[in-house]
Scaffold this motif. Structure first.
Motif, short mmCIF file in Angstrom:
data_model
loop_
_atom_site.label_atom_id
_atom_site.label_comp_id
_atom_site.label_asym_id
_atom_site.label_seq_id
_atom_site.Cartn_x
_atom_site.Cartn_y
_atom_site.Cartn_z
N VAL A 198 3.31 -11.10 -0.12
CA VAL A 198 2.43 -10.37 -0.74
C VAL A 198 2.68 -8.73 -0.43
O VAL A 198 2.89 -7.89 -1.69
N ALA A 199 3.04 -8.76 0.77
CA ALA A 199 2.98 -7.32 1.21
C ALA A 199 3.89 -7.12 2.48
O ALA A 199 3.77 -8.32 3.30
N LYS A 200 4.49 -6.20 2.83
CA LYS A 200 5.05 -6.04 4.11
C LYS A 200 4.70 -4.78 4.68
O LYS A 200 4.73 -3.51 4.10
N VAL A 201 4.12 -4.76 6.12
CA VAL A 201 3.91 -3.57 6.83
C VAL A 201 4.56 -3.60 8.00
O VAL A 201 4.47 -4.22 9.04
N GLY A 202 5.69 -2.75 8.17
CA GLY A 202 6.61 -2.54 9.11
C GLY A 202 7.28 -3.95 9.32
O GLY A 202 8.14 -4.19 8.35
N HIS A 203 7.13 -4.66 10.32
CA HIS A 203 7.77 -6.17 10.54
C HIS A 203 7.14 -7.14 10.09
O HIS A 203 7.18 -8.27 10.39
N THR A 204 5.74 -7.06 9.84
CA THR A 204 4.74 -7.70 9.69
C THR A 204 4.80 -7.95 7.96
O THR A 204 4.58 -7.15 7.14
N GLU A 205 4.89 -9.46 7.66
CA GLU A 205 4.89 -10.02 6.25
C GLU A 205 3.35 -10.69 6.18
O GLU A 205 3.07 -11.35 6.91
N ILE A 206 2.98 -10.10 5.01
CA ILE A 206 1.79 -10.80 4.55
C ILE A 206 1.77 -11.84 3.55
O ILE A 206 2.31 -11.43 2.44
N SER A 207 2.12 -13.15 4.00
CA SER A 207 2.42 -14.26 3.00
C SER A 207 1.48 -14.29 1.73
O SER A 207 0.39 -14.00 1.83
N LEU A 208 2.07 -15.00 0.99
CA LEU A 208 1.10 -15.28 -0.40
C LEU A 208 0.28 -16.25 0.07
O LEU A 208 -0.92 -15.88 -0.23
N ASN A 209 0.33 -17.20 0.86
CA ASN A 209 -0.62 -18.24 1.22
C ASN A 209 -1.88 -17.67 2.14
O ASN A 209 -2.93 -18.05 2.01
N GLU A 210 -1.29 -16.75 3.07
CA GLU A 210 -2.26 -16.12 4.01
C GLU A 210 -3.10 -15.18 3.25
O GLU A 210 -4.43 -15.00 3.43
N PHE A 211 -2.56 -14.61 2.12
CA PHE A 211 -3.24 -13.44 1.43
C PHE A 211 -4.18 -14.25 0.61
O PHE A 211 -5.65 -13.71 0.50
N ARG A 212 -3.78 -15.41 -0.07
CA ARG A 212 -4.77 -16.10 -0.76
C ARG A 212 -5.87 -16.67 -0.10
O ARG A 212 -6.99 -16.51 -0.55
N GLN A 213 -5.53 -17.09 1.27
CA GLN A 213 -6.68 -17.65 2.01
C GLN A 213 -7.68 -16.41 2.36
O GLN A 213 -8.84 -16.69 2.31
N ILE A 214 -7.57 -15.35 2.72
CA ILE A 214 -8.18 -14.10 3.19
C ILE A 214 -9.06 -13.92 1.88
O ILE A 214 -10.05 -13.61 1.99
N TYR A 215 -8.11 -13.73 0.73
CA TYR A 215 -8.79 -13.09 -0.54
C TYR A 215 -10.13 -14.34 -1.06
O TYR A 215 -11.21 -13.98 -1.38
N ILE B 61 -3.83 -4.82 4.39
CA ILE B 61 -2.83 -3.93 4.85
C ILE B 61 -3.08 -3.39 6.04
O ILE B 61 -2.34 -2.83 7.05
N ALA B 62 -4.46 -2.49 6.06
CA ALA B 62 -4.70 -1.75 7.05
C ALA B 62 -4.72 -2.53 8.49
O ALA B 62 -4.53 -2.13 9.39
N GLU B 63 -5.49 -3.87 8.53
CA GLU B 63 -5.30 -4.71 9.55
C GLU B 63 -4.05 -5.13 10.09
O GLU B 63 -3.95 -4.98 11.19
N ALA B 64 -3.20 -5.31 9.12
CA ALA B 64 -1.71 -5.71 9.18
C ALA B 64 -1.24 -4.19 10.40
O ALA B 64 -0.41 -4.44 11.34
N ALA B 65 -1.46 -3.25 9.83
CA ALA B 65 -0.93 -1.88 10.54
C ALA B 65 -1.50 -1.91 11.82
O ALA B 65 -0.61 -1.51 12.72
N LEU B 66 -2.66 -1.99 12.07
CA LEU B 66 -3.37 -1.84 13.24
C LEU B 66 -2.83 -3.12 14.19
O LEU B 66 -2.57 -2.89 15.51
N ASP B 67 -2.52 -4.02 13.79
CA ASP B 67 -1.80 -5.33 14.52
C ASP B 67 -0.43 -4.86 15.05
O ASP B 67 -0.20 -5.11 16.14
#
Length: 632
Positions: A46-63, A97-103
């Motif tokens: 769904v999104a990429k923040v630096g080297h961190t990828e937010i997967s479709l399944n991960e974002f679906r779970q969060i959403y 995305i903000a949380e991924a940036a902080l991570d």
């Protein structure tokens, strides 16, 4: 998913929509798949923040988790369309995305959190404490399960949250709101006003003659939509919740006493003692000091000689478990006022004195039996809810109606013959058989006859419902609602006359007239209110009058209608008191804390935005739309 497709295809409209959706999906896979390659995305990102990828399944779970949390708070689930209308889809994406940036930043800085620190963080969370005030593993499991977490996932999530707080906690350190800002906001919040006012009601409107048949008919035609019969629906529902099931549960004294005995040591209040203590490097120094203390020297003075502060000497009220075990037994055997012999502890030789004893309180089963039984019943009910939920879903999946499924499982279904969108029956009264906080009516009005609806989350359980019949909205004729029409016409006539009279009064007051004289002329009385602030609600003063008073200058006059009625109020502002800024007051301290939090949030937002820009952020709009339902 298959159940959802079967539901969507339950009527000809649904079949048509499903055919269109499948066609769009086939086309979109071709278009979006190619676009993703050029964007550097996989279809599962769904999104990429630096080297961190937010997967479709991960974002679906969060959403999904966020929408369910909001649904529990408002008492009804949100549809994808509603979530997008409120902008929740974008908010959740931005937060993720903000949380991924902080991570990413936490990894770059090499921050870490030990397992023991995370364990203590969780065990100290008040949400997970039982009736005895201690961490309750069963409650912990029940709470996180209710929010859709496994233990492993929750611990991992809390580890990330803790590391993010390490970063954000340093950003707002040292921020101070400007004094000018505090002064302006203090003045705004604490400014006080005084008013005199007169309420004009039906008595001041004079006689209202009955309308002629022609006038009433004309009024009805102009306001016909207001008297339209609403749509009614016949619905049936069944509630399966811990609260409902717990009512059936009978907990024996034997079971409750067993749990009480297990927790007895933690349920009581331990004995506490007020203790003075000084530690010496050896027995000889301790013995010499004891002789001086027995001779009349105070612990405080002896402490000062040894460079100790008052808090080093005075331990305050302590429990036995909070002391050095080697010293605790002697302290809790010592009479009040007596100075102990030297006691060898882990850190040296101590001399102690007990100044006061607060006896402990032994827990009493009789006083706690009700609470313990409710806890046992609720815990048993949680297990039963899970079992019944699975059975109910099996019945619903097989096409069984809510009423038949409830009967088969020994549950009680509620049938409401007719209810409108506002939860009222045809007689205009609220339907009493709907539990407080259950928004089954609005869900039913978003469904249709024969649709297999998803259950509603409610009080830790679930509610299944069916729409059995629909009575469409229709225009009523004048004979059906004549009394209502005449009453509404009369209200409008009164309101119009009162507005005219209030306008005349305001004009006279602006020309130098006195409110008391004007009130006496129409048989009304003058009322006063003083010392109220913007957010206050003085007795007998409508909310909109407070707001109008703060829009009016000193000695200024005005009028305002009373919300929900036909009254009109004419008022004059008689005094305005500007507050002085007292930096030491609790109100200013709370305001300062509030501003501090707002400034910190702003700083953190700027910091995170800079992080996202520096490390690089990209969004796969197609995958995002797939999760949030925007492409359905």
């Amino acid at each position: 998913m298959l159940r959802g497709m079967r539901k969507a295809s339950s009527n000809w409209v649904g079949k048509t929509i499903m055919a269109l959706v499948m066609g769009v999906l086939i086309i979109s896979f071709g278009v979006w798949g190619i676009a993703d390659i050029f964007r550097g995305f996989g279809q599962s990102t769904v999104a990429k923040v630096g080297h961190t990828e937010i997967s479709l399944n991960e974002f679906r779970q969060i959403y999904t988790d966020r929408l369910q949390q909001i649904g529990r708070q408002v008492g009804r689930p949100l549809t994808p369309d509603q979530a997008r209308a409120f902008g929740l889809d974008r908010q959740v994406l931005q937060q993720t995305i903000a949380e991924a940036a902080l991570d990413e930043e936490a990894r770059r800085l090499g921050l870490g959190q030990s397992d023991d620190q995370i364990r203590q963080l969780i065990m100290n969370d008040p949400n997970f404490k039982g009736v005895d005030g201690n961490f309750d593993p069963n409650r912990f499991q029940a709470v996180i399960r209710n929010f859709g977490y496994t233990e492993q996932r929750y611990v991992a999530d809390q580890r990330k949250v803790s590391l993010r707080r390490q970063i954000t906690g340093t950003i707002g350190a040292g921020l101070e709101p400007p004094k000018a800002m505090l002064e302006v906001l203090t003045r705004f919040q604490n400014e006080q006003r005084a008013i005199e006012f007169v309420k004009l009601d039906a008595a001041q409107a004079g006689t209202i003659d009955a309308p002629s048949p022609e006038a009433l008919a004309a009024y009805f035609e102009d306001h016909k939509v207001q008297f339209r019969a609403p749509e009614f629906r016949k619905i049936a529902f069944v509630v399966i919740s811990p609260e409902e099931i717990a009512k059936w549960s009978q907990v024996s004294d034997e079971d409750a006493k067993k749990l009480f005995d297990q927790r007895k040591d933690r349920l009581g209040t331990p004995e506490k003692r007020e203790v003075h203590q000084i530690v010496f490097p050896n027995v000889a120094e301790a013995q010499a000091a004891r002789e001086r203390l027995v001779g009349g020297l105070s612990f405080e003075d002896l402490g000062k000689e040894r460079g100790l502060s008052a808090s080093d000497v005075d331990l305050g009220l302590v429990t036995k478990s909070s002391l050095d075990p080697a010293i605790a037994d002697a302290v809790f055997a010592l009479p009040v006022g007596e100075i102990s012999q030297p006691i060898q502890g882990r850190l040296g030789t101590a001399i102690v004195k007990v100044d006061k004893i607060e006896p402990g309180v032994e827990p009493n089963y009789a006083s706690m039996a009700g609470e313990i039984k409710r806890e046992i019943a609720t815990e048993r009910a949680r297990v039963k809810v899970g079992e019944l939920r699975d059975k109910m879903e099996d019945e619903r999946g097989a096409g069984t109606s809510v009423v038949d499924a409830a009967q088969k499982l020994g549950l009680t279904a509620v049938t409401i013959d007719a209810v409108d969108r506002s939860g009222r029956a045809p007689d205009g009264q609220p339907v009493a058989s709907i539990p407080q906080g259950l928004d089954v009516v609005s869900q039913a009005f978003n469904s249709d006859v024969g649709v297999d609806n998803d259950p509603i989350s409610f009080r830790g359980g679930y509610v299944w419902y069916d729409v059995l019949a629909i009575t469409p909205s229709r225009d009523r004729n004048l004979d059906e609602v004549r009394d209502q029409v005449e009453a509404r016409w009369r209200q409008d006539q009164i309101a119009a006359k009162l507005k005219t009279k209030a306008t005349e009064m305001v004009q006279k007051l602006e020309q130098g007239g006195k409110l008391a004289d004007e009130a006496a002329a129409i048989g009304a009385k003058v009322e006063t209110a003083s010392g109220f602030k913007r957010d206050d609600q003085p007795a007998g003063v409508p909310t909109n009058l407070v707001a109008a008073a703060f829009r009016t200058a000193k000695d200024g006059v005005g009028q305002t209608p009373v919300t929900g009625g036909s009254e009109v109020i004419v008022f004059r502002v008689t005094d305005i008191v500007d507050p002085a800024l007292d930096a030491a007051s609790d109100a200013v301290k709370k305001l300062k804390d509030s501003i501090d939090r707002a400034l910190t949030d702003e700083q953190v937002a700027s910091y995170v935005n800079k992080l996202e820009t520096d490390i690089g952020t990209s969004i796969n709009q197609a995958a995002f739309a797939q999760v949030t339902g925007a492409n359905q």
